[in-house]
Write a protein that holds these residues in place. Structure first.
Motif, mmCIF file in Angstrom:
data_model
loop_
_atom_site.group_PDB
_atom_site.id
_atom_site.type_symbol
_atom_site.label_atom_id
_atom_site.label_comp_id
_atom_site.label_asym_id
_atom_site.label_seq_id
_atom_site.Cartn_x
_atom_site.Cartn_y
_atom_site.Cartn_z
ATOM 1 N N ARG A 30 0.914 -1.148 0.094
ATOM 2 C CA ARG A 30 0.056 0.108 -0.060
ATOM 3 C C ARG A 30 0.810 1.327 0.049
ATOM 4 O O ARG A 30 0.424 2.153 -0.790
ATOM 5 C CB ARG A 30 -0.874 -0.061 1.338
ATOM 6 N N LEU A 33 2.002 1.936 -3.393
ATOM 7 C CA LEU A 33 0.984 2.303 -4.429
ATOM 8 C C LEU A 33 0.980 3.813 -4.289
ATOM 9 O O LEU A 33 0.539 4.406 -5.231
ATOM 10 C CB LEU A 33 -0.193 1.221 -4.384
ATOM 11 N N HIS A 37 1.949 6.697 -7.351
ATOM 12 C CA HIS A 37 0.564 6.726 -7.845
ATOM 13 C C HIS A 37 0.457 7.699 -9.009
ATOM 14 O O HIS A 37 -0.111 7.116 -9.965
ATOM 15 C CB HIS A 37 -0.695 6.966 -6.807
ATOM 16 N N TYR A 46 2.223 -1.355 -12.653
ATOM 17 C CA TYR A 46 1.559 -0.558 -11.461
ATOM 18 C C TYR A 46 0.072 -1.358 -11.270
ATOM 19 O O TYR A 46 -0.697 -1.386 -10.299
ATOM 20 C CB TYR A 46 1.313 0.960 -11.657
ATOM 21 N N LEU A 49 0.009 -4.363 -9.752
ATOM 22 C CA LEU A 49 0.247 -4.193 -8.341
ATOM 23 C C LEU A 49 -1.142 -4.087 -7.765
ATOM 24 O O LEU A 49 -1.416 -4.279 -6.477
ATOM 25 C CB LEU A 49 1.202 -3.259 -7.946
ATOM 26 N N GLN A 50 -2.182 -3.194 -8.492
ATOM 27 C CA GLN A 50 -3.474 -2.866 -7.754
ATOM 28 C C GLN A 50 -4.301 -3.880 -7.812
ATOM 29 O O GLN A 50 -5.147 -4.086 -6.707
ATOM 30 C CB GLN A 50 -3.972 -1.760 -8.829
ATOM 31 N N GLU A 53 -2.904 -5.903 -4.773
ATOM 32 C CA GLU A 53 -3.695 -5.204 -3.313
ATOM 33 C C GLU A 53 -5.121 -5.337 -3.167
ATOM 34 O O GLU A 53 -5.718 -5.462 -1.898
ATOM 35 C CB GLU A 53 -3.351 -3.719 -3.576
#
Length: 259
Positions: A30, A33, A37, A46, A49-50, A53
């Protein structure tokens, strides 16, 4: 006779889920990210990775650990050896609820392993494009640790073993007294068929794919060995001292960069 085994499986699954590994890696993820961002919003690593998460967030919102601990508290700690002794057991609605949540947790963890593998491969490609080298190196280490925690600390395997005992206990309790709570749902007898993949073979494939894409070139550039770094520093120091002897001390101005 099934109650002590069910209690042990609940304890093992609860400890594996509530360990510090998943929570710590989730906090680091977190933070990464949030920090990148605006810079990495349109990059595919990215976005991958979201997805990782999102799987972790859904896993914590299920409150699977609390549900398993509640079931473990309902199981009596002392088991009697008498054949005709009566004993309180968890009811069919409780067993159905926990079994359904365990199925969802297994599905989420299987998806999480797949997302970690995809994000790892995309981060390797992004690293080899010589862009955001440091953050991609951090992300690779983060994804490797997260994948390691789920697989080699047996988080998913402990949930699968818990489901097998839960299903057997559910059948025995339902035969004693029918109290169906969740209607329209058929609990699968084989959890591997429910997940759609063989976990052991799928994990071996993911490990092979991740190991064949090692970013060794850029890692060697970022973190050279001790002998290479010492020799490089020695060469730079020798070049600086020779230039100072040749040109002498030069005046410096405050505010300008000094080489």
């Amino acid at each position: 006779r099934r109650l002590p085994l069910l209690r042990r499986r609940c304890d093992v699954a609860g400890r594996s889920l509530s360990g510090t590994g998943l929570a710590a890696e989730g906090r680091v993820l977190r933070a990464v990210l949030y920090a990148y961002h605006s810079r990495l919003l349109r990059h595919r690593p990215y976005l991958a990775l979201q997805q990782v998460e999102q799987c972790l967030k859904r896993l914590w919102k299920m409150n699977l650990v609390g549900c398993i601990e509640t079931l473990a508290d309902l199981i009596p700690k002392k088991s009697t050896s008498e054949a005709n002794a009566e004993c309180l057991v968890p009811s069919q609605p409780v067993l159905e609820t926990v079994a359904l949540k365990v199925l969802g947790g297994c599905k989420l963890l299987s998806r999480l392993l797949d997302c970690c593998c995809k994000a790892f491969l995309l981060s390797v490609k992004h690293l080899c494009s010589e862009e955001f080298i440091l953050v991609n190196t951090v992300v690779l280490g983060l994804l490797s640790r997260l994948w390691f925690v789920i697989q080699y600390r047996c988080v998913l395997q402990s949930l699968m073993r818990l489901y097998d005992v839960l299903l057997t206990s559910l059948h025995l309790v339902s035969e004693t007294q029918q109290m169906p709570y969740i209607k329209g749902v058929t609990f699968p007898s084989d959890i591997c068929n429910f997940l759609g993949v063989n976990i052991s073979s799928e994990v071996k494939k993911q490990k092979t794919r991740m190991l064949t894409r090692k970013p060794t070139i850029w890692l060697k550039k970022l973190f050279p060995t001790t002998s290479e770094s010492v020799s490089k520093v020695a060469r730079n120091f020798a070049a600086c001292t020779s230039s100072l002897k040749k040109h002498g001390p030069c005046p410096t101005d405050i505010g300008e960069p000094v080489l």
